[in-house]
Design a protein around this motif. Sequence first.
Motif, PDB file in Angstrom:
ATOM      1  N   MET A   1      38.991  38.455  36.235  1.00  0.00           N
ATOM      2  CA  MET A   1      39.982  37.423  36.529  1.00  0.00           C
ATOM      3  C   MET A   1      41.301  38.082  36.894  1.00  0.00           C
ATOM      4  O   MET A   1      41.752  38.997  36.204  1.00  0.00           O
ATOM      5  CB  MET A   1      40.175  36.521  35.307  1.00  0.00           C
ATOM      6  CG  MET A   1      41.114  35.339  35.531  1.00  0.00           C
ATOM      7  SD  MET A   1      41.262  34.269  34.074  1.00  0.00           S
ATOM      8  CE  MET A   1      42.419  35.213  33.070  1.00  0.00           C
ATOM      9  N   ARG A   2      41.918  37.617  37.970  1.00  0.00           N
ATOM     10  CA  ARG A   2      43.216  38.133  38.399  1.00  0.00           C
ATOM     11  C   ARG A   2      44.279  37.073  38.150  1.00  0.00           C
ATOM     12  O   ARG A   2      44.012  35.859  38.233  1.00  0.00           O
ATOM     13  CB  ARG A   2      43.195  38.510  39.875  1.00  0.00           C
ATOM     14  CG  ARG A   2      42.136  39.538  40.223  1.00  0.00           C
ATOM     15  CD  ARG A   2      42.345  40.849  39.478  1.00  0.00           C
ATOM     16  NE  ARG A   2      43.503  41.594  39.998  1.00  0.00           N
ATOM     17  CZ  ARG A   2      43.921  42.734  39.462  1.00  0.00           C
ATOM     18  NH1 ARG A   2      43.334  43.236  38.389  1.00  0.00           N
ATOM     19  NH2 ARG A   2      44.965  43.370  39.995  1.00  0.00           N
ATOM     20  N   VAL A   3      45.495  37.541  37.854  1.00  0.00           N
ATOM     21  CA  VAL A   3      46.596  36.638  37.522  1.00  0.00           C
ATOM     22  C   VAL A   3      47.767  36.925  38.456  1.00  0.00           C
ATOM     23  O   VAL A   3      48.238  38.069  38.527  1.00  0.00           O
ATOM     24  CB  VAL A   3      47.041  36.821  36.049  1.00  0.00           C
ATOM     25  CG1 VAL A   3      48.204  35.887  35.729  1.00  0.00           C
ATOM     26  CG2 VAL A   3      45.867  36.573  35.108  1.00  0.00           C
ATOM     27  N   TRP A   4      48.221  35.895  39.171  1.00  0.00           N
ATOM     28  CA  TRP A   4      49.384  35.997  40.038  1.00  0.00           C
ATOM     29  C   TRP A   4      50.470  35.074  39.493  1.00  0.00           C
ATOM     30  O   TRP A   4      50.238  33.878  39.302  1.00  0.00           O
ATOM     31  CB  TRP A   4      49.061  35.570  41.470  1.00  0.00           C
ATOM     32  CG  TRP A   4      48.056  36.421  42.184  1.00  0.00           C
ATOM     33  CD1 TRP A   4      47.407  37.524  41.706  1.00  0.00           C
ATOM     34  CD2 TRP A   4      47.568  36.221  43.515  1.00  0.00           C
ATOM     35  NE1 TRP A   4      46.551  38.018  42.654  1.00  0.00           N
ATOM     36  CE2 TRP A   4      46.630  37.252  43.775  1.00  0.00           C
ATOM     37  CE3 TRP A   4      47.828  35.281  44.516  1.00  0.00           C
ATOM     38  CZ2 TRP A   4      45.952  37.356  44.996  1.00  0.00           C
ATOM     39  CZ3 TRP A   4      47.159  35.379  45.721  1.00  0.00           C
ATOM     40  CH2 TRP A   4      46.239  36.414  45.962  1.00  0.00           C
ATOM     41  N   SER A   5      51.654  35.617  39.248  1.00  0.00           N
ATOM     42  CA  SER A   5      52.780  34.803  38.783  1.00  0.00           C
ATOM     43  C   SER A   5      53.822  34.689  39.889  1.00  0.00           C
ATOM     44  O   SER A   5      54.141  35.676  40.552  1.00  0.00           O
ATOM     45  CB  SER A   5      53.417  35.438  37.541  1.00  0.00           C
ATOM     46  OG  SER A   5      52.527  35.401  36.446  1.00  0.00           O
ATOM     47  N   VAL A   6      54.345  33.485  40.067  1.00  0.00           N
ATOM     48  CA  VAL A   6      55.366  33.229  41.081  1.00  0.00           C
ATOM     49  C   VAL A   6      56.679  32.970  40.356  1.00  0.00           C
ATOM     50  O   VAL A   6      56.778  32.034  39.552  1.00  0.00           O
ATOM     51  CB  VAL A   6      54.984  32.033  41.978  1.00  0.00           C
ATOM     52  CG1 VAL A   6      55.999  31.870  43.105  1.00  0.00           C
ATOM     53  CG2 VAL A   6      53.583  32.222  42.556  1.00  0.00           C
ATOM     54  N   VAL A   7      57.688  33.809  40.625  1.00  0.00           N
ATOM     55  CA  VAL A   7      58.936  33.725  39.865  1.00  0.00           C
ATOM     56  C   VAL A   7      60.136  33.777  40.803  1.00  0.00           C
ATOM     57  O   VAL A   7      60.091  34.364  41.876  1.00  0.00           O
ATOM     58  CB  VAL A   7      59.048  34.863  38.825  1.00  0.00           C
ATOM     59  CG1 VAL A   7      57.825  34.903  37.921  1.00  0.00           C
ATOM     60  CG2 VAL A   7      59.252  36.211  39.491  1.00  0.00           C
ATOM     61  N   SER A   8      61.214  33.154  40.380  1.00  0.00           N
ATOM     62  CA  SER A   8      62.492  33.236  41.079  1.00  0.00           C
ATOM     63  C   SER A   8      63.567  32.682  40.173  1.00  0.00           C
ATOM     64  O   SER A   8      63.355  31.678  39.478  1.00  0.00           O
ATOM     65  CB  SER A   8      62.486  32.454  42.390  1.00  0.00           C
ATOM     66  OG  SER A   8      63.782  32.464  42.980  1.00  0.00           O
ATOM     67  N   LEU A  74      45.305  31.764  29.088  1.00  0.00           N
ATOM     68  CA  LEU A  74      44.593  32.776  29.870  1.00  0.00           C
ATOM     69  C   LEU A  74      43.203  33.036  29.303  1.00  0.00           C
ATOM     70  O   LEU A  74      42.231  33.194  30.053  1.00  0.00           O
ATOM     71  CB  LEU A  74      45.405  34.064  29.907  1.00  0.00           C
ATOM     72  CG  LEU A  74      46.670  34.026  30.761  1.00  0.00           C
ATOM     73  CD1 LEU A  74      47.541  35.252  30.481  1.00  0.00           C
ATOM     74  CD2 LEU A  74      46.315  33.954  32.250  1.00  0.00           C
ATOM     75  N   GLU A  75      43.101  33.080  27.997  1.00  0.00           N
ATOM     76  CA  GLU A  75      41.798  33.297  27.375  1.00  0.00           C
ATOM     77  C   GLU A  75      40.849  32.145  27.694  1.00  0.00           C
ATOM     78  O   GLU A  75      39.663  32.360  27.996  1.00  0.00           O
ATOM     79  CB  GLU A  75      41.957  33.444  25.864  1.00  0.00           C
ATOM     80  CG  GLU A  75      40.664  33.756  25.134  1.00  0.00           C
ATOM     81  CD  GLU A  75      40.003  35.039  25.619  1.00  0.00           C
ATOM     82  OE1 GLU A  75      38.749  35.092  25.602  1.00  0.00           O
ATOM     83  OE2 GLU A  75      40.725  35.977  26.025  1.00  0.00           O
ATOM     84  N   ALA A  76      41.364  30.915  27.664  1.00  0.00           N
ATOM     85  CA  ALA A  76      40.533  29.752  27.997  1.00  0.00           C
ATOM     86  C   ALA A  76      40.096  29.796  29.452  1.00  0.00           C
ATOM     87  O   ALA A  76      38.942  29.476  29.773  1.00  0.00           O
ATOM     88  CB  ALA A  76      41.314  28.465  27.710  1.00  0.00           C
ATOM     89  N   ALA A  77      41.006  30.207  30.332  1.00  0.00           N
ATOM     90  CA  ALA A  77      40.651  30.310  31.751  1.00  0.00           C
ATOM     91  C   ALA A  77      39.565  31.358  31.963  1.00  0.00           C
ATOM     92  O   ALA A  77      38.629  31.165  32.758  1.00  0.00           O
ATOM     93  CB  ALA A  77      41.897  30.658  32.573  1.00  0.00           C
ATOM     94  N   ARG A  78      39.680  32.458  31.260  1.00  0.00           N
ATOM     95  CA  ARG A  78      38.671  33.516  31.373  1.00  0.00           C
ATOM     96  C   ARG A  78      37.314  33.017  30.880  1.00  0.00           C
ATOM     97  O   ARG A  78      36.278  33.265  31.520  1.00  0.00           O
ATOM     98  CB  ARG A  78      39.126  34.730  30.567  1.00  0.00           C
ATOM     99  CG  ARG A  78      38.303  35.978  30.780  1.00  0.00           C
ATOM    100  CD  ARG A  78      38.917  37.172  30.073  1.00  0.00           C
ATOM    101  NE  ARG A  78      40.130  37.634  30.750  1.00  0.00           N
ATOM    102  CZ  ARG A  78      41.365  37.474  30.278  1.00  0.00           C
ATOM    103  NH1 ARG A  78      41.560  36.832  29.134  1.00  0.00           N
ATOM    104  NH2 ARG A  78      42.406  37.921  30.935  1.00  0.00           N
ATOM    105  N   GLU A  79      37.307  32.305  29.777  1.00  0.00           N
ATOM    106  CA  GLU A  79      36.059  31.813  29.198  1.00  0.00           C
ATOM    107  C   GLU A  79      35.391  30.758  30.078  1.00  0.00           C
ATOM    108  O   GLU A  79      34.159  30.627  30.075  1.00  0.00           O
ATOM    109  CB  GLU A  79      36.313  31.240  27.806  1.00  0.00           C
ATOM    110  CG  GLU A  79      36.666  32.304  26.768  1.00  0.00           C
ATOM    111  CD  GLU A  79      36.998  31.708  25.418  1.00  0.00           C
ATOM    112  OE1 GLU A  79      37.050  30.453  25.312  1.00  0.00           O
ATOM    113  OE2 GLU A  79      37.204  32.492  24.457  1.00  0.00           O
ATOM    114  N   THR A  80      36.191  30.008  30.832  1.00  0.00           N
ATOM    115  CA  THR A  80      35.637  28.955  31.692  1.00  0.00           C
ATOM    116  C   THR A  80      35.362  29.429  33.118  1.00  0.00           C
ATOM    117  O   THR A  80      35.024  28.631  33.981  1.00  0.00           O
ATOM    118  CB  THR A  80      36.569  27.731  31.730  1.00  0.00           C
ATOM    119  OG1 THR A  80      37.886  28.144  32.131  1.00  0.00           O
ATOM    120  CG2 THR A  80      36.645  27.076  30.354  1.00  0.00           C
TER     121      THR A  80
END
Length: 222
Positions: A1-8, A74-80
């Motif tokens: 699983m990859r995680v992209w964060s959008v910040v400003s 994030l853990e829930a997203a990984r598990e699903t």
Amino acid sequence: MRVWSVVSQKGGSGKTTLLLHLAVAAMAKGLTVSVFDLDPQRSAEQWSELREARINTDEPAVVHGTPAGLDGMLEAARETGSELVLIDTPPSVDKSLIYAAAAADLVIVPTRASVLDQFALRETLDYLKRIHALSKTVVVRNAPGRDAKASADIEAIGKEFGASLLALTIEDQVDLAKALKEGKGVTESAPGRKAAKAIEALYQQLAAFDRRLAKAARRVMA
């Protein structure tokens, strides 16, 4: 699983707009996508409700949460089975930015062209530098217009901090906004138009940048 964060640090930079269009573009590539909305305004979550009502789908999965709950999300997203998580953050330098940047494999900083946006870009990059996240940060010029000096100034700020700057720019904001009002991404609502092609190109460039980061991380671990 990859995680992209959008910040400003600044509101109006187009964070949520780009994030939602990227989520739809990633789904079109066959990825299972989750969106985490850490912004108290809940714009991404409200768009997902509109999307479900308009086109009867709950994908991408959009979940509102807080910085403190991010690890569990994030853990829930990984598990699903999520393959890509996109994290939206409030327009401020606070705990959300710290947590989102720390969790990210890739940090995306959109910026417009005005001098106020340039001030915000410098502050955002300075903060990312202080939390040692610049090596995984990429700046996206969002609706910079035809001001060559402004584009050059943005490039100079990126170089000042050592942040990567994508060569492409995102224009045609009308098509992007219209698509979101329909509960869609522009690649769904107007696939042949310039805005859709720009979002597809943006996704491809970000994915390529992310692959390079992942490859470098594997070399370091080895």
